[in-house]
Motif scaffolding. Structure first.
Motif, PDB file in Angstrom:
ATOM      1  N   ASN A 204       0.807  -1.226   0.000  1.00 31.29           N
ATOM      2  CA  ASN A 204       0.000   0.000   0.000  1.00 31.29           C
ATOM      3  C   ASN A 204       0.840   1.275   0.000  1.00 31.29           C
ATOM      4  O   ASN A 204       0.452   2.292   0.567  1.00 31.29           O
ATOM      5  CB  ASN A 204      -0.953   0.028   1.211  1.00 31.29           C
ATOM      6  N   SER A 208       4.215  -0.088  -4.266  1.00 33.88           N
ATOM      7  CA  SER A 208       3.264  -1.171  -4.568  1.00 33.88           C
ATOM      8  C   SER A 208       2.312  -0.754  -5.673  1.00 33.88           C
ATOM      9  O   SER A 208       1.893  -1.580  -6.497  1.00 33.88           O
ATOM     10  CB  SER A 208       2.491  -1.559  -3.309  1.00 33.88           C
ATOM     11  N   TRP A 209       1.970   0.530  -5.724  1.00 32.73           N
ATOM     12  CA  TRP A 209       1.110   1.008  -6.810  1.00 32.73           C
ATOM     13  C   TRP A 209       1.840   0.889  -8.143  1.00 32.73           C
ATOM     14  O   TRP A 209       1.246   0.510  -9.149  1.00 32.73           O
ATOM     15  CB  TRP A 209       0.700   2.461  -6.558  1.00 32.73           C
ATOM     16  N   GLN A 212       1.912  -2.664  -9.614  1.00 31.99           N
ATOM     17  CA  GLN A 212       0.697  -3.122 -10.290  1.00 31.99           C
ATOM     18  C   GLN A 212       0.806  -2.955 -11.797  1.00 31.99           C
ATOM     19  O   GLN A 212       0.188  -3.702 -12.554  1.00 31.99           O
ATOM     20  CB  GLN A 212      -0.510  -2.352  -9.766  1.00 31.99           C
ATOM     21  N   TYR A 219       9.025  -2.211 -10.616  1.00 30.79           N
ATOM     22  CA  TYR A 219       8.675  -1.070  -9.758  1.00 30.79           C
ATOM     23  C   TYR A 219       9.903  -0.270  -9.342  1.00 30.79           C
ATOM     24  O   TYR A 219       9.803   0.921  -9.005  1.00 30.79           O
ATOM     25  CB  TYR A 219       7.933  -1.542  -8.512  1.00 30.79           C
TER      26      TYR A 219
END
Length: 251
Positions: A204, A208-209, A212, A219
């Motif tokens: 979160n 982590s965004w 996705q 990332y």
């Protein structure tokens, strides 16, 4: 689950559904308390003599080290210690960088404190990865308290001008960070840990965004952009304010 039984339970053994949400009442109260303490303490210390400030800053650093030692002691005594509890994250390393910067008065160590530890601490407080823990858990209290101290020290030093950032030292800070990532990556590979969030993104969080869409390790590609954005704010905004103030004085 009886909540008092979870007071000394580490995150790896916590059942789901007992944690606190991001920006819920518990999280906001901690943020407000930490912000208030930092502002009040910084205002008080800036009026003191340099020797008094120096002793107080060292006291805050010692308190942070004691909190970390207390956490490790609790984990060891309760048989819950895991390799990922080693103090090798960026915020954990700050516990050693801060007293070294204050005792030796090295500009590069102070720059590391401002350019890396300060934003890292702020991100940790804004996106605490310990939020699966209950709010009344010992490790929740230790985590918020320790990160609060990590924020308190540079805020006090900035307020009293004991810390004067310079963008000229950023290349050295970036190089030292990249060099630190090498042994940390090896430790992660050998122990299955996730120090510096190099193995997987924090849950979160902005990382982590990004995962996705970019996957893992994709990332990691956004980290240079995040660093550039953070440094642009930390160094660009004060520079702009100072330039505007000079123009006003000239008029």
């Amino acid at each position: 689950v009886r909540m008092k039984e979870l007071f000394f339970t580490a995150q790896t053994a916590i059942p789901p559904g007992v944690g606190f949400p991001y920006y819920g009442t518990v999280h906001l109260l901690w943020l407000l308390a930490i912000s208030g303490i930092c502002c009040c303490t910084a205002c008080l210390l800036r009026r003191q003599e340099a020797a008094v400030r120096h002793r107080c800053l060292l006291l805050f650093c010692v308190a942070g080290l004691l909190l970390e030692a207390g956490k490790l002691f609790l984990l060891g005594e309760t048989g819950q210690f895991r390799w990922h509890d080693l103090p090798l994250d960026l915020c954990d390393l700050a516990l050693f960088v801060y007293p070294a910067a204050i005792l030796w008065n090295r500009p590069l160590l102070k720059e590391w404190m401002y350019s890396l530890n300060l934003p890292g601490t702020c991100l940790a407080l804004l996106f605490p990865n310990w939020n699966p823990l209950p709010p009344w858990n010992a490790f929740t209290i230790l985590a918020f308290s320790m990160h609060g101290l990590l924020l308190l020290v540079p805020v006090c030093m900035l307020a009293s001008r004991d810390l004067q950032p310079s963008a000229k030292r950023l290349p050295a800070c970036l190089l030292s960070l990249l060099l630190a990532c090498i042994p940390i990556s090896l430790v992660n590979r050998q122990l299955g840990t996730n120090f510096f969030f190099l193995a997987r993104p924090s849950r979160n969080s902005p990382l982590s965004w990004a995962a996705q869409y970019l996957g893992n390790p994709g990332y990691l590609l956004i980290i240079p952009g995040l660093i550039a954005l953070i440094w642009g704010i930390l160094y660009g905004v004060p520079a702009g304010v100072h330039a505007a103030a000079r123009k006003v004085r000239r008029k």
